[in-house]
Structures are given as C-alpha cells and as structure tokens.
Design a protein around this motif. Structure first.
Motif, PDB file in Angstrom:
ATOM      1  N   ASP A  90     -70.248 -14.210 -31.164  1.00  0.00           N
ATOM      2  CA  ASP A  90     -70.700 -14.617 -32.526  1.00  0.00           C
ATOM      3  C   ASP A  90     -69.948 -15.857 -32.780  1.00  0.00           C
ATOM      4  O   ASP A  90     -70.681 -16.247 -34.166  1.00  0.00           O
ATOM      5  CB  ASP A  90     -70.303 -13.271 -33.214  1.00  0.00           C
ATOM      6  CG  ASP A  90     -71.029 -12.102 -32.938  1.00  0.00           C
ATOM      7  OD1 ASP A  90     -71.973 -11.997 -32.349  1.00  0.00           O
ATOM      8  OD2 ASP A  90     -70.340 -10.920 -33.020  1.00  0.00           O
ATOM      9  N   ARG A  91     -68.982 -16.511 -32.344  1.00  0.00           N
ATOM     10  CA  ARG A  91     -68.203 -17.834 -32.695  1.00  0.00           C
ATOM     11  C   ARG A  91     -68.615 -18.707 -31.916  1.00  0.00           C
ATOM     12  O   ARG A  91     -68.506 -19.886 -32.321  1.00  0.00           O
ATOM     13  CB  ARG A  91     -66.972 -17.355 -32.725  1.00  0.00           C
ATOM     14  CG  ARG A  91     -66.020 -18.585 -33.248  1.00  0.00           C
ATOM     15  CD  ARG A  91     -64.625 -18.144 -33.567  1.00  0.00           C
ATOM     16  NE  ARG A  91     -64.749 -17.547 -34.894  1.00  0.00           N
ATOM     17  CZ  ARG A  91     -63.219 -17.168 -35.163  1.00  0.00           C
ATOM     18  NH1 ARG A  91     -62.470 -16.803 -34.730  1.00  0.00           N
ATOM     19  NH2 ARG A  91     -63.617 -16.359 -36.661  1.00  0.00           N
ATOM     20  N   HIS A 102     -74.893 -21.865 -24.574  1.00  0.00           N
ATOM     21  CA  HIS A 102     -73.672 -21.662 -25.569  1.00  0.00           C
ATOM     22  C   HIS A 102     -72.669 -22.322 -24.927  1.00  0.00           C
ATOM     23  O   HIS A 102     -72.190 -22.388 -23.856  1.00  0.00           O
ATOM     24  CB  HIS A 102     -73.662 -19.970 -25.546  1.00  0.00           C
ATOM     25  CG  HIS A 102     -74.829 -19.547 -25.960  1.00  0.00           C
ATOM     26  ND1 HIS A 102     -75.014 -18.538 -27.522  1.00  0.00           N
ATOM     27  CD2 HIS A 102     -76.135 -19.256 -25.592  1.00  0.00           C
ATOM     28  CE1 HIS A 102     -76.204 -18.088 -27.318  1.00  0.00           C
ATOM     29  NE2 HIS A 102     -76.894 -18.476 -26.308  1.00  0.00           N
ATOM     30  N   SER A 103     -71.757 -22.598 -25.948  1.00  0.00           N
ATOM     31  CA  SER A 103     -70.444 -23.393 -25.569  1.00  0.00           C
ATOM     32  C   SER A 103     -69.427 -22.372 -25.107  1.00  0.00           C
ATOM     33  O   SER A 103     -68.198 -22.810 -24.490  1.00  0.00           O
ATOM     34  CB  SER A 103     -70.090 -24.289 -26.832  1.00  0.00           C
ATOM     35  OG  SER A 103     -69.435 -23.230 -27.590  1.00  0.00           O
ATOM     36  N   GLY A 104     -69.318 -21.186 -25.239  1.00  0.00           N
ATOM     37  CA  GLY A 104     -68.359 -20.223 -25.083  1.00  0.00           C
ATOM     38  C   GLY A 104     -67.621 -20.285 -23.839  1.00  0.00           C
ATOM     39  O   GLY A 104     -66.253 -20.271 -23.590  1.00  0.00           O
ATOM     40  N   GLU A 105     -68.353 -20.336 -22.540  1.00  0.00           N
ATOM     41  CA  GLU A 105     -67.990 -20.487 -21.330  1.00  0.00           C
ATOM     42  C   GLU A 105     -67.123 -21.778 -21.112  1.00  0.00           C
ATOM     43  O   GLU A 105     -65.981 -21.624 -20.482  1.00  0.00           O
ATOM     44  CB  GLU A 105     -69.003 -20.210 -20.126  1.00  0.00           C
ATOM     45  CG  GLU A 105     -68.332 -20.075 -18.930  1.00  0.00           C
ATOM     46  CD  GLU A 105     -69.387 -19.672 -17.882  1.00  0.00           C
ATOM     47  OE1 GLU A 105     -69.133 -19.803 -16.599  1.00  0.00           O
ATOM     48  OE2 GLU A 105     -70.647 -19.091 -18.199  1.00  0.00           O
ATOM     49  N   THR A 106     -67.611 -22.859 -21.777  1.00  0.00           N
ATOM     50  CA  THR A 106     -66.878 -24.080 -21.389  1.00  0.00           C
ATOM     51  C   THR A 106     -65.787 -24.170 -22.109  1.00  0.00           C
ATOM     52  O   THR A 106     -64.892 -24.579 -21.758  1.00  0.00           O
ATOM     53  CB  THR A 106     -67.947 -25.438 -21.884  1.00  0.00           C
ATOM     54  OG1 THR A 106     -69.239 -25.034 -21.094  1.00  0.00           O
ATOM     55  CG2 THR A 106     -67.404 -26.601 -21.723  1.00  0.00           C
ATOM     56  N   ASP A 107     -65.799 -23.519 -23.429  1.00  0.00           N
ATOM     57  CA  ASP A 107     -64.637 -23.634 -24.363  1.00  0.00           C
ATOM     58  C   ASP A 107     -63.506 -22.761 -23.799  1.00  0.00           C
ATOM     59  O   ASP A 107     -62.381 -23.258 -23.805  1.00  0.00           O
ATOM     60  CB  ASP A 107     -65.014 -23.012 -25.667  1.00  0.00           C
ATOM     61  CG  ASP A 107     -66.124 -23.993 -26.449  1.00  0.00           C
ATOM     62  OD1 ASP A 107     -65.824 -25.159 -26.112  1.00  0.00           O
ATOM     63  OD2 ASP A 107     -66.747 -23.284 -27.533  1.00  0.00           O
ATOM     64  N   VAL A 147     -67.378  -9.740 -27.007  1.00  0.00           N
ATOM     65  CA  VAL A 147     -66.384 -10.660 -26.183  1.00  0.00           C
ATOM     66  C   VAL A 147     -67.130 -10.717 -24.847  1.00  0.00           C
ATOM     67  O   VAL A 147     -67.242  -9.646 -24.338  1.00  0.00           O
ATOM     68  CB  VAL A 147     -65.064  -9.911 -26.153  1.00  0.00           C
ATOM     69  CG1 VAL A 147     -64.145 -10.707 -25.116  1.00  0.00           C
ATOM     70  CG2 VAL A 147     -64.375 -10.576 -27.739  1.00  0.00           C
ATOM     71  N   THR A 148     -67.124 -11.879 -24.109  1.00  0.00           N
ATOM     72  CA  THR A 148     -67.491 -12.245 -22.654  1.00  0.00           C
ATOM     73  C   THR A 148     -66.291 -12.564 -22.194  1.00  0.00           C
ATOM     74  O   THR A 148     -65.583 -13.711 -22.287  1.00  0.00           O
ATOM     75  CB  THR A 148     -68.628 -13.240 -22.748  1.00  0.00           C
ATOM     76  OG1 THR A 148     -69.685 -12.643 -23.372  1.00  0.00           O
ATOM     77  CG2 THR A 148     -69.048 -13.654 -21.199  1.00  0.00           C
ATOM     78  N   VAL A 149     -65.993 -11.894 -20.863  1.00  0.00           N
ATOM     79  CA  VAL A 149     -64.701 -12.188 -20.152  1.00  0.00           C
ATOM     80  C   VAL A 149     -65.193 -13.194 -19.109  1.00  0.00           C
ATOM     81  O   VAL A 149     -66.264 -13.273 -18.520  1.00  0.00           O
ATOM     82  CB  VAL A 149     -64.369 -11.090 -19.288  1.00  0.00           C
ATOM     83  CG1 VAL A 149     -63.237 -11.502 -18.333  1.00  0.00           C
ATOM     84  CG2 VAL A 149     -63.822 -10.036 -20.315  1.00  0.00           C
ATOM     85  N   THR A 150     -64.788 -14.487 -19.093  1.00  0.00           N
ATOM     86  CA  THR A 150     -64.884 -15.626 -18.301  1.00  0.00           C
ATOM     87  C   THR A 150     -63.777 -15.822 -16.972  1.00  0.00           C
ATOM     88  O   THR A 150     -64.364 -16.280 -16.100  1.00  0.00           O
ATOM     89  CB  THR A 150     -65.091 -16.671 -18.962  1.00  0.00           C
ATOM     90  OG1 THR A 150     -63.840 -17.117 -19.726  1.00  0.00           O
ATOM     91  CG2 THR A 150     -66.242 -16.602 -20.036  1.00  0.00           C
ATOM     92  N   ALA A 151     -62.718 -15.706 -17.129  1.00  0.00           N
ATOM     93  CA  ALA A 151     -61.615 -15.980 -16.142  1.00  0.00           C
ATOM     94  C   ALA A 151     -60.377 -14.953 -16.411  1.00  0.00           C
ATOM     95  O   ALA A 151     -59.914 -14.298 -17.533  1.00  0.00           O
ATOM     96  CB  ALA A 151     -61.066 -17.318 -16.347  1.00  0.00           C
ATOM     97  N   LEU A 152     -59.871 -14.895 -15.345  1.00  0.00           N
ATOM     98  CA  LEU A 152     -58.230 -14.333 -15.590  1.00  0.00           C
ATOM     99  C   LEU A 152     -57.203 -15.532 -14.976  1.00  0.00           C
ATOM    100  O   LEU A 152     -57.561 -16.431 -14.103  1.00  0.00           O
ATOM    101  CB  LEU A 152     -58.006 -13.027 -14.375  1.00  0.00           C
ATOM    102  CG  LEU A 152     -59.012 -11.933 -14.696  1.00  0.00           C
ATOM    103  CD1 LEU A 152     -58.679 -10.976 -13.467  1.00  0.00           C
ATOM    104  CD2 LEU A 152     -58.914 -11.326 -15.606  1.00  0.00           C
ATOM    105  N   LEU A 153     -56.167 -15.348 -15.504  1.00  0.00           N
ATOM    106  CA  LEU A 153     -54.928 -16.432 -15.259  1.00  0.00           C
ATOM    107  C   LEU A 153     -53.738 -15.506 -15.058  1.00  0.00           C
ATOM    108  O   LEU A 153     -52.964 -15.118 -15.877  1.00  0.00           O
ATOM    109  CB  LEU A 153     -54.910 -17.088 -16.222  1.00  0.00           C
ATOM    110  CG  LEU A 153     -54.107 -18.518 -15.952  1.00  0.00           C
ATOM    111  CD1 LEU A 153     -54.687 -19.231 -14.833  1.00  0.00           C
ATOM    112  CD2 LEU A 153     -53.732 -19.336 -17.263  1.00  0.00           C
TER     113      LEU A 153
END
Length: 181
Positions: A90-91, A102-107, A147-153
């Motif tokens: 949503d953001r 959508h910029s979310g994954e890049t952000d 919320v979309t999960v993109t990575a684990l660290l």
C-alpha cells in the motif's frame, strides 16, 4: 580521495564491498543490540522511490521465531539473528509510465543492501537469501496481508576458519557488464 567527517575515505567503501562475502555458517555468539540498531538504522536511511519508505524489516532473534523461520527455510543457516525484509504494497510507489511496475521490491533490495554492508563494516557476517517460498514465510510469521516478503538476511559472527565460497572471486570483468553508449 575524499576525506569524510568521520575520517573515512571514499575508497574505504570499495574495499568494504570487495571484502564482504556471503556467510553460510555462523558462530552462536549473539549480535549486540548496539550493532543491530546500527544495521537497522542503515536500512532506515536507505533511499526509496519517491521516499515512500515501504520497507518492512522483521527482526527474528528469539528461539521461537528462529525455529519458525528455520522450519520453512533451510537457508537461515542457524544464524543467531535473521532479518526478514519485505515491503508494504500500500506504500510502494507505482510508476504510471510503466504499468504494473511497483518500487517495493527494488526499495526492499536497496534497504537490504545497506543493512548487509553496515553489518560487514561492524564485523557481522550475512548472506542475502532469496531461495524460499514467500507465501510460506508470510503465513508462518503471520505477517499483514499487505506485506510482500522479498529477502532474508541471516546475520551473525563468522566462526573461526569461516571464509568465502569458491564463487566469491568469480567476478565478471567490467567489459562484460558495463556498456558505454
């Protein structure tokens, strides 16, 4: 060479980037709160599209939460601390010149990179993990629907004798990756 206020030079970052490697085995030593706070701050100040700051960083460090993430992702590597990075749908910024972008994954990737590099600068190893079922992690951690999960660290100290994998030095020459137009 540019000298910064903290007496570091611009060349220090390039050396940091060259030295950093993916850590897949961690010492049991917990990451100190002060260092975790600096790592999270590096992510908080990372640039995002239109400064919308859609990133969501979930800190998993209790035995219960670490057991949950390890049950759905073998690439948590028994780290004493795992950050789950995602973004708020949503953001994130929607680019009307590129329908569907959508910029979310890049952000989230920029945020993750900032945290990964800050961790290394503090003597903390990490491994960017993208091999997981995002929906399974989402459901296991009971994350909000938007919320979309993109990575684990996974984060932690490198054990005695820890070193980079054989692939670490396999970097393509600039001629293969950089094109001057």
């Amino acid at each position: 060479m540019i000298r910064m206020e903290n007496n570091k030079t611009m060349t220090d970052f390039l050396q940091l980037a060259k030295d950093r490697f993916s850590v897949r085995q961690f010492a049991a030593t917990p990451v100190e709160k002060e260092k975790l706070d600096l790592i999270l701050e590096a992510g908080r100040v990372a640039p995002t599209a239109k400064n919308n700051q859609p990133q969501k960083v979930y800190v998993l460090q209790t035995p219960e939460m670490l057991a949950k993430i390890r049950s759905v992702c073998p690439c948590a590597y028994n780290a004493p601390l795992v950050l789950v990075i995602g973004y708020d749908n949503d953001r994130d910024w929607k680019n009307n010149l590129m329908p569907g972008y959508h910029s979310g994954e890049t952000d989230a990737a920029i945020v993750c990179t900032h945290m990964m590099m800050e961790a290394w600068d503090l003597g903390i190893g990490s491994c960017w993990v993208g091999w997981f079922n995002a929906q399974e992690i989402h459901d296991t951690l009971k994350l909000p629907a938007n919320v979309t999960v993109t990575a684990l660290l996974p984060l932690g100290y490198i054990p005695e004798g820890g070193r980079a994998s054989g692939n670490h030095e396999a970097i393509r020459p600039a001629e293969e990756t950089v094109v001057y137009l």
